[in-house]
Design a protein around this motif. Sequence first.
Motif, PDB file in Angstrom:
ATOM      1  N   ARG A 172       4.531  19.061 -12.095  1.00 14.85           N
ATOM      2  CA  ARG A 172       5.627  19.571 -12.851  1.00 14.85           C
ATOM      3  C   ARG A 172       5.180  19.864 -14.615  1.00 14.85           C
ATOM      4  O   ARG A 172       5.976  21.080 -15.382  1.00 14.85           O
ATOM      5  N   ARG A 173       4.616  18.532 -15.349  1.00 17.65           N
ATOM      6  CA  ARG A 173       4.889  18.661 -16.506  1.00 17.65           C
ATOM      7  C   ARG A 173       3.838  19.883 -17.379  1.00 17.65           C
ATOM      8  O   ARG A 173       4.254  20.307 -18.157  1.00 17.65           O
ATOM      9  N   ALA A 174       2.152  19.671 -16.823  1.00 16.58           N
ATOM     10  CA  ALA A 174       1.673  21.060 -16.844  1.00 16.58           C
ATOM     11  C   ALA A 174       2.107  22.500 -16.517  1.00 16.58           C
ATOM     12  O   ALA A 174       2.231  22.980 -17.505  1.00 16.58           O
ATOM     13  N   ARG A 175       2.942  22.576 -15.010  1.00 15.81           N
ATOM     14  CA  ARG A 175       3.740  23.885 -15.072  1.00 15.81           C
ATOM     15  C   ARG A 175       5.135  24.348 -16.267  1.00 15.81           C
ATOM     16  O   ARG A 175       4.978  24.956 -17.098  1.00 15.81           O
ATOM     17  N   GLU A 176       5.407  23.535 -16.932  1.00 13.03           N
ATOM     18  CA  GLU A 176       6.166  23.634 -17.886  1.00 13.03           C
ATOM     19  C   GLU A 176       5.705  23.880 -19.588  1.00 13.03           C
ATOM     20  O   GLU A 176       5.834  24.893 -20.193  1.00 13.03           O
ATOM     21  N   GLN A 177       5.059  22.951 -19.325  1.00 11.15           N
ATOM     22  CA  GLN A 177       3.600  23.776 -20.773  1.00 11.15           C
ATOM     23  C   GLN A 177       3.295  24.796 -20.418  1.00 11.15           C
ATOM     24  O   GLN A 177       3.340  25.277 -21.420  1.00 11.15           O
ATOM     25  N   ARG A 178       2.770  25.414 -19.509  1.00  6.82           N
ATOM     26  CA  ARG A 178       2.272  26.918 -19.120  1.00  6.82           C
ATOM     27  C   ARG A 178       3.532  27.904 -19.377  1.00  6.82           C
ATOM     28  O   ARG A 178       3.068  28.862 -20.128  1.00  6.82           O
ATOM     29  N   ARG A 179       4.250  27.207 -19.169  1.00  7.00           N
ATOM     30  CA  ARG A 179       5.944  27.965 -19.303  1.00  7.00           C
ATOM     31  C   ARG A 179       6.024  28.303 -20.752  1.00  7.00           C
ATOM     32  O   ARG A 179       6.216  29.567 -21.520  1.00  7.00           O
ATOM     33  N   VAL A 180       6.258  27.708 -21.388  1.00  7.11           N
ATOM     34  CA  VAL A 180       6.682  27.363 -22.609  1.00  7.11           C
ATOM     35  C   VAL A 180       6.046  28.222 -23.975  1.00  7.11           C
ATOM     36  O   VAL A 180       5.763  28.984 -24.302  1.00  7.11           O
ATOM     37  N   ARG A 181       4.339  27.528 -23.823  1.00 10.31           N
ATOM     38  CA  ARG A 181       3.854  28.535 -24.358  1.00 10.31           C
ATOM     39  C   ARG A 181       3.067  29.767 -24.376  1.00 10.31           C
ATOM     40  O   ARG A 181       3.277  30.435 -25.130  1.00 10.31           O
ATOM     41  N   SER A 182       3.230  30.893 -22.238  1.00 11.62           N
ATOM     42  CA  SER A 182       3.506  32.074 -22.650  1.00 11.62           C
ATOM     43  C   SER A 182       4.477  32.170 -22.736  1.00 11.62           C
ATOM     44  O   SER A 182       4.859  33.703 -23.359  1.00 11.62           O
TER      45      SER A 182
ATOM     46  N   GLY B   3       1.027  -1.187  -0.007  1.00 16.30           N
ATOM     47  CA  GLY B   3       0.285  -0.116  -0.173  1.00 16.30           C
ATOM     48  C   GLY B   3       0.830   1.307   0.002  1.00 16.30           C
ATOM     49  O   GLY B   3       0.593   2.127  -0.583  1.00 16.30           O
ATOM     50  N   GLY B   4       1.766   1.645   0.873  1.00 16.75           N
ATOM     51  CA  GLY B   4       3.303   2.289   0.841  1.00 16.75           C
ATOM     52  C   GLY B   4       3.341   3.049  -0.641  1.00 16.75           C
ATOM     53  O   GLY B   4       3.271   3.668  -0.660  1.00 16.75           O
ATOM     54  N   CYS B   5       3.849   1.861  -1.135  1.00 11.66           N
ATOM     55  CA  CYS B   5       4.588   1.452  -2.862  1.00 11.66           C
ATOM     56  C   CYS B   5       3.451   2.151  -2.903  1.00 11.66           C
ATOM     57  O   CYS B   5       4.396   2.950  -4.577  1.00 11.66           O
ATOM     58  N   ILE B   6       2.232   1.795  -3.778  1.00 13.06           N
ATOM     59  CA  ILE B   6       0.677   2.348  -4.289  1.00 13.06           C
ATOM     60  C   ILE B   6       0.553   3.868  -4.525  1.00 13.06           C
ATOM     61  O   ILE B   6       0.756   4.695  -5.445  1.00 13.06           O
ATOM     62  N   ALA B   7       1.160   3.897  -2.750  1.00 12.84           N
ATOM     63  CA  ALA B   7       0.505   5.554  -2.372  1.00 12.84           C
ATOM     64  C   ALA B   7       1.647   6.428  -2.924  1.00 12.84           C
ATOM     65  O   ALA B   7       2.043   7.602  -3.535  1.00 12.84           O
ATOM     66  N   ALA B   8       2.966   6.071  -2.723  1.00 14.65           N
ATOM     67  CA  ALA B   8       4.611   6.420  -3.417  1.00 14.65           C
ATOM     68  C   ALA B   8       4.432   7.063  -4.813  1.00 14.65           C
ATOM     69  O   ALA B   8       4.788   7.884  -5.237  1.00 14.65           O
ATOM     70  N   GLY B   9       3.807   5.443  -5.735  1.00 14.51           N
ATOM     71  CA  GLY B   9       3.806   5.580  -7.007  1.00 14.51           C
ATOM     72  C   GLY B   9       2.973   6.881  -7.723  1.00 14.51           C
ATOM     73  O   GLY B   9       3.200   7.590  -7.849  1.00 14.51           O
ATOM     74  N   LEU B  10       1.304   7.030  -6.855  1.00 10.92           N
ATOM     75  CA  LEU B  10       0.570   7.481  -6.958  1.00 10.92           C
ATOM     76  C   LEU B  10       0.821   8.865  -6.867  1.00 10.92           C
ATOM     77  O   LEU B  10       0.729   9.853  -7.769  1.00 10.92           O
ATOM     78  N   LEU B  11       1.470   9.281  -5.797  1.00  7.38           N
ATOM     79  CA  LEU B  11       1.991  10.821  -5.461  1.00  7.38           C
ATOM     80  C   LEU B  11       2.866  11.522  -6.149  1.00  7.38           C
ATOM     81  O   LEU B  11       2.739  12.091  -6.902  1.00  7.38           O
ATOM     82  N   HIS B  12       3.766  10.493  -6.892  1.00  9.77           N
ATOM     83  CA  HIS B  12       4.383  10.653  -7.653  1.00  9.77           C
ATOM     84  C   HIS B  12       4.343  11.023  -9.083  1.00  9.77           C
ATOM     85  O   HIS B  12       4.652  12.251  -9.500  1.00  9.77           O
TER      86      HIS B  12
ATOM     87  N   LEU C  65       1.291  12.849  -9.284  1.00  9.67           N
ATOM     88  CA  LEU C  65       1.074  14.053  -9.481  1.00  9.67           C
ATOM     89  C   LEU C  65       1.821  15.116  -9.624  1.00  9.67           C
ATOM     90  O   LEU C  65       1.324  15.720  -9.918  1.00  9.67           O
ATOM     91  N   ILE C  66       2.479  14.789  -8.749  1.00  6.36           N
ATOM     92  CA  ILE C  66       3.907  15.854  -8.583  1.00  6.36           C
ATOM     93  C   ILE C  66       4.421  15.447 -10.189  1.00  6.36           C
ATOM     94  O   ILE C  66       4.553  17.198 -11.187  1.00  6.36           O
ATOM     95  N   GLN C  67       4.954  14.862 -10.849  1.00 11.02           N
ATOM     96  CA  GLN C  67       5.394  14.530 -12.632  1.00 11.02           C
ATOM     97  C   GLN C  67       4.162  15.418 -13.596  1.00 11.02           C
ATOM     98  O   GLN C  67       4.589  16.052 -14.221  1.00 11.02           O
ATOM     99  N   HIS C  68       2.681  15.267 -12.553  1.00 12.60           N
ATOM    100  CA  HIS C  68       1.689  15.941 -13.707  1.00 12.60           C
ATOM    101  C   HIS C  68       1.794  16.971 -13.481  1.00 12.60           C
ATOM    102  O   HIS C  68       1.007  18.553 -14.446  1.00 12.60           O
TER     103      HIS C  68
END
Length: 73
Positions: A52-62, A36-45, A47-50
Amino acid sequence: MALVAARFVEAYYEPGTAGARAGAEVITSLLVMALGGCIAAGLLHGLIQHQRRAREQRRVRSADEQYLNEANG
């Protein structure tokens, strides 16, 4: 992991005893919590990656929009 747990119980407890059963239950619960801890860590990872990717896309688009506005204006 289950095989390791089974080998541990066989090594440290007499077969067919209440201690073996209790040891197997404890190890099983620990394995479930670890999984369960591994699954939770994977989900958190993920979410964080998503985010980060969305923020980078907004920065590049701007930056692209700013570049195009400067080139046209």
